[in-house]
Design an enzyme around this catalytic site. Structure first.
Site, mmCIF file in Angstrom:
data_model
loop_
_atom_site.group_PDB
_atom_site.id
_atom_site.type_symbol
_atom_site.label_atom_id
_atom_site.label_comp_id
_atom_site.label_asym_id
_atom_site.label_seq_id
_atom_site.Cartn_x
_atom_site.Cartn_y
_atom_site.Cartn_z
ATOM 1 N N GLU A 57 -67.473 55.388 25.854
ATOM 2 C CA GLU A 57 -68.416 56.335 26.440
ATOM 3 C C GLU A 57 -67.838 56.990 27.686
ATOM 4 O O GLU A 57 -67.977 58.207 27.889
ATOM 5 C CB GLU A 57 -69.719 55.614 26.810
ATOM 6 N N THR A 200 -46.460 23.479 7.182
ATOM 7 C CA THR A 200 -45.878 24.789 6.898
ATOM 8 C C THR A 200 -44.755 25.109 7.872
ATOM 9 O O THR A 200 -43.740 25.708 7.498
ATOM 10 C CB THR A 200 -46.974 25.878 6.971
#
Length: 356
Positions: A57, A200
């Protein structure tokens, strides 16, 4: 709420496109766009780029200058009404003398103090609900953090057509093609943090960084490692400091902050982990783990969305699956998902699904 015109919809669509410019940068703030219109002529536009920078804004009002008086503002999120790193947008809107404010959705931030109500009290017409679903999707992580106190968790899985994500020895690079991997990096880039498990890390030594697409910042790297077994030389520990969640204390890793959050079973308390990530401003958590971590997160109710890439190949029963779940005795025990999209990415299929 009044009926919105086709012009209203077009302007809000424009505001949403502006908001999307902050897809990779606005975190932990929401992605917001604003369009100021006077007599069906755009007099100002703005979008929120980053924390500490002007809100959408404010940028639009600066661009419009005196032309903002009597204009209509189309904003993807209700203007804030509190002092943070920047002044309240509701106050700026009121001072500018706008005639009407249309917000796609109300602000879920409890600190916002209902900017729309303040705008209405000042005699400016305030409406909301135009293209609300689109605005909510754009800020799904911010909404989750504000309303649930946890990030939106998106689990990315790359698998063969028979649902296998890695060989029996844990190797998974690469099941999908280059185009799918690049697309996966776009999803990484929009996230606030990327998480994986210690298994992982040991098997694939991932960097957990965005590389295949341009991005002005790197997401926080997170390793879920109950017993702090991440190798000190792992690539995830290179560069910016990583965040490691563990279940045991008294251990250290180079270039890492270790947060100890044990559960009753001696593993990381995954729900408390999400709360801690939310406390640190994480809106969207992107998970790229193995089938064990995937299963733990799903069983704990910590996954909101699945991002699955399927490659037209077969790895067989000896390879690892997608998600390690408890044995089911009936189909009524299965976890039902609802597909949101199915797209072809190169030679692979990309499925986006959420809990039904």
């Amino acid at each position: 709420m009044s009926a919105f015109s086709a012009f209203d919809q077009a302007m809000m669509q424009r505001a949403l496109a502006l908001a999307e410019k902050g897809l990779y940068t606005a975190t932990p703030n929401p992605r917001v766009g604003c369009v100021l219109v006077k007599g069906e002529k755009v007099v100002g536009e703005g979008w929120h780029e980053k924390v500490g920078g002007p809100h959408a804004e404010a940028r639009a009002l600066v661009q419009a200058s005196a032309g903002a008086k009597g204009a209509t503002a189309y904003i993807t999120l209700e203007p804030c009404n509190h002092y943070g790193k920047t002044p309240p947008c509701a106050e700026a809107v009121i001072k500018a003398g706008l005639l009407r404010v249309v917000a796609a959705m109300r602000d879920p931030n409890p600190q916002s103090k209902k900017g729309g109500d303040a705008i209405s009290a000042a005699g400016i017409a305030f409406e909301s609900g135009l293209m609300e679903e689109e605005a909510r999707e754009l800020n799904i992580g911010f909404v989750s953090r504000m309303t649930r106190g946890r990030p939106w968790v998106r689990m990315k899985i790359a698998a063969s057509l028979d649902g296998r994500t890695a060989l029996a020895n844990g190797k998974s690079q690469w099941i999908t093609g280059a185009e799918a991997r690049k697309d996966g990096h776009r999803w990484r880039a929009r996230a606030c943090a990327i998480a994986t498990g210690a298994g992982t890390v040991r098997a694939d030594d991932p960097r957990l960084t965005v590389r295949d697409v341009e991005t002005p910042r790197q997401p926080l790297r997170v390793v879920i490692d109950s017993h702090v077994e991440t190798p000190p030389q792992a690539r995830v520990l290179q560069g910016e400091k990583a965040l490691v969640f563990a279940a045991v204390s008294g251990k250290n890793l180079p270039n890492a902050e270790i947060v100890v959050l044990p559960d009753a079973g001696g593993k990381v308390d995954l729900k408390k982990m999400l709360e801690e990530l939310a406390r640190r401003g994480v809106n969207e958590l992107h998970v790229e783990g193995g089938f064990k971590l995937n299963g733990s997160l799903v069983r704990a109710g910590c996954v909101d969305e699945f991002l699955i890439y399927l490659n037209p190949s077969l790895l067989g029963d000896s390879a690892q699956g997608m998600v390690n779940l408890q044995e089911m005795t009936g189909l009524d025990q299965r976890i039902a998902l609802k597909l949101r999209s199915v797209d072809r990415i190169g030679d692979d299929l990309r499925l986006v699904a959420r809990l039904a």
